[in-house]
Design a protein around this motif. Structure first.
Motif, PDB file in Angstrom:
ATOM      1  N   HIS A 171       0.887  -1.201   0.004  1.00 20.54           N
ATOM      2  CA  HIS A 171       0.124   0.047   0.116  1.00 20.54           C
ATOM      3  C   HIS A 171       0.728   1.273  -0.057  1.00 20.54           C
ATOM      4  O   HIS A 171       1.832   1.365   0.812  1.00 20.54           O
ATOM      5  N   SER A 172       0.583   2.326  -0.936  1.00 22.43           N
ATOM      6  CA  SER A 172       1.068   3.679  -0.794  1.00 22.43           C
ATOM      7  C   SER A 172       2.607   3.488  -0.951  1.00 22.43           C
ATOM      8  O   SER A 172       3.194   2.954  -2.104  1.00 22.43           O
ATOM      9  N   ILE A 232      -3.281   9.621  -7.856  1.00 21.99           N
ATOM     10  CA  ILE A 232      -2.394   8.477  -8.180  1.00 21.99           C
ATOM     11  C   ILE A 232      -2.649   7.634  -9.585  1.00 21.99           C
ATOM     12  O   ILE A 232      -1.637   7.334 -10.025  1.00 21.99           O
ATOM     13  N   LEU A 233      -3.757   7.842  -9.908  1.00 19.23           N
ATOM     14  CA  LEU A 233      -4.257   7.283 -11.272  1.00 19.23           C
ATOM     15  C   LEU A 233      -3.198   7.554 -12.385  1.00 19.23           C
ATOM     16  O   LEU A 233      -2.755   6.831 -13.260  1.00 19.23           O
ATOM     17  N   GLU A 234      -2.898   8.807 -12.358  1.00 21.36           N
ATOM     18  CA  GLU A 234      -2.119   9.462 -13.430  1.00 21.36           C
ATOM     19  C   GLU A 234      -0.615   8.882 -13.432  1.00 21.36           C
ATOM     20  O   GLU A 234      -0.185   8.929 -14.490  1.00 21.36           O
ATOM     21  N   ALA A 271       2.601   4.649  -4.542  1.00 23.27           N
ATOM     22  CA  ALA A 271       3.249   5.869  -4.685  1.00 23.27           C
ATOM     23  C   ALA A 271       4.196   5.949  -5.809  1.00 23.27           C
ATOM     24  O   ALA A 271       5.292   5.562  -5.327  1.00 23.27           O
ATOM     25  N   LEU A 272       3.992   5.917  -6.956  1.00 20.36           N
ATOM     26  CA  LEU A 272       5.086   5.332  -8.027  1.00 20.36           C
ATOM     27  C   LEU A 272       5.892   6.873  -8.417  1.00 20.36           C
ATOM     28  O   LEU A 272       6.753   6.831  -8.861  1.00 20.36           O
ATOM     29  N   PRO A 304      14.803  12.337  -6.522  1.00 20.76           N
ATOM     30  CA  PRO A 304      13.472  12.557  -7.290  1.00 20.76           C
ATOM     31  C   PRO A 304      12.788  11.354  -7.345  1.00 20.76           C
ATOM     32  O   PRO A 304      13.165  10.179  -7.625  1.00 20.76           O
ATOM     33  N   TRP A 305      11.358  11.435  -6.891  1.00 22.38           N
ATOM     34  CA  TRP A 305      10.465  10.145  -6.695  1.00 22.38           C
ATOM     35  C   TRP A 305       9.749   9.714  -7.987  1.00 22.38           C
ATOM     36  O   TRP A 305       8.887  10.225  -8.456  1.00 22.38           O
ATOM     37  N   SER A 306      10.379   8.691  -8.680  1.00 21.27           N
ATOM     38  CA  SER A 306       9.857   8.113  -9.734  1.00 21.27           C
ATOM     39  C   SER A 306      10.206   6.480  -9.637  1.00 21.27           C
ATOM     40  O   SER A 306      11.400   6.188  -9.974  1.00 21.27           O
ATOM     41  N   PHE A 307       9.282   5.742  -9.694  1.00 18.16           N
ATOM     42  CA  PHE A 307       9.415   4.409  -9.608  1.00 18.16           C
ATOM     43  C   PHE A 307       8.312   3.518 -10.426  1.00 18.16           C
ATOM     44  O   PHE A 307       8.331   2.289 -10.418  1.00 18.16           O
ATOM     45  N   SER A 308       7.875   4.165 -11.441  1.00 20.66           N
ATOM     46  CA  SER A 308       6.861   3.799 -12.269  1.00 20.66           C
ATOM     47  C   SER A 308       7.665   2.818 -13.255  1.00 20.66           C
ATOM     48  O   SER A 308       7.155   1.954 -13.737  1.00 20.66           O
ATOM     49  N   GLY A 309       8.920   2.998 -13.420  1.00 24.24           N
ATOM     50  CA  GLY A 309       9.602   2.320 -14.406  1.00 24.24           C
ATOM     51  C   GLY A 309      10.059   0.813 -13.759  1.00 24.24           C
ATOM     52  O   GLY A 309      10.366  -0.135 -14.542  1.00 24.24           O
TER      53      GLY A 309
END
Length: 224
Positions: free
Chosen positions: A63-64, A182-184, A91-92, A154-159
């Motif tokens: 979660h999150s 969050i959906l974005e 939190a991606l 920088p917070w970037s974890f969608s990769g």
């Protein structure tokens, strides 16, 4: 952030009733666990002992903040076991402005911890147990855990969703966009990743609609 394994008790009871054995570890910074390194990579590394000797799991839920931590653990999973991964409002991606807002929110929450009754009044969908676990999570949280936000900038974890193993299926349950964005940040057109928006549901999905989580969990083999 600011939670503990007790916050999963409601979901754990539903899983046990369906025949699962549940493990709910406390992340670094949670439930009196302390560290100076709150990078997602280090928090995931701290959990590697749960995957020794090809230990496998039918279901893993995050979660999150636990979303990117869970995705970081996928390489540790054995390649022969099918695993369902469920991410709740992960939190991606966070902008610098969002990090500043969340940092101040966490600082304020820990500086003046509200009572279970106050949480119940503000969140009628939560049970009393959920409200108590929320208070306990805040009370036990490392006051320096706010560094989780700063140290991962920088917070970037969608990769991390680009390398989902072929034996893993990821489902992302997302809160209503009217409550947050969050959906974005949830990637689209990713193989073995599906997402679902929960209309009218806020960030605390495991408290508000636990059965929405259970609906996407395959039954244990013993019940098939």
């Amino acid at each position: 952030m600011t939670m503990s394994s007790q916050s999963w008790e409601g979901i754990a009871e539903l899983l046990v009733a369906d025949g699962f054995f549940v493990v709910a570890p406390n992340l670094l910074g949670h439930a009196w666990r302390r560290s100076t390194d709150y990078r997602v990579s280090n928090i995931a590394e701290d959990l590697r002992s749960y995957f020794v000797m090809d230990t496998s799991y039918d279901v893993i839920i995050g979660h999150s903040f636990g979303g990117p931590v869970t995705l970081s653990l996928l390489p540790f999973l054995p390649k022969t076991q099918e695993t369902t991964v469920i991410l709740l409002d992960p939190a991606l991606e966070l902008t610098e402005e969002k990090i500043k807002i969340n940092t101040q929110l966490v600082i304020n929450e820990m500086a003046k911890i509200r009572t279970p009754e106050e949480y119940m009044a503000e969140n009628p969908a939560w049970s009393r147990r959920d409200c108590i676990s929320r208070v306990l999570g805040l009370a036990m949280c490392d006051r320096a855990a706010v560094e989780m936000l700063r140290q991962n900038t920088p917070w970037s974890f969608s990769g991390l969703t680009k390398n989902i193993p072929p034996n893993v299926k990821v489902t992302v349950l997302v809160s209503d966009p009217k409550f947050n964005d969050i959906l974005e940040s949830v990637p689209r057109d990713v193989e073995r990743l599906n997402s679902r928006v929960l209309t009218g549901v806020g960030h605390w999905i495991q408290y508000e609609v636990p059965h929405a989580i259970m609906d996407v969990i395959p039954l244990p083999r013993a019940k098939l």
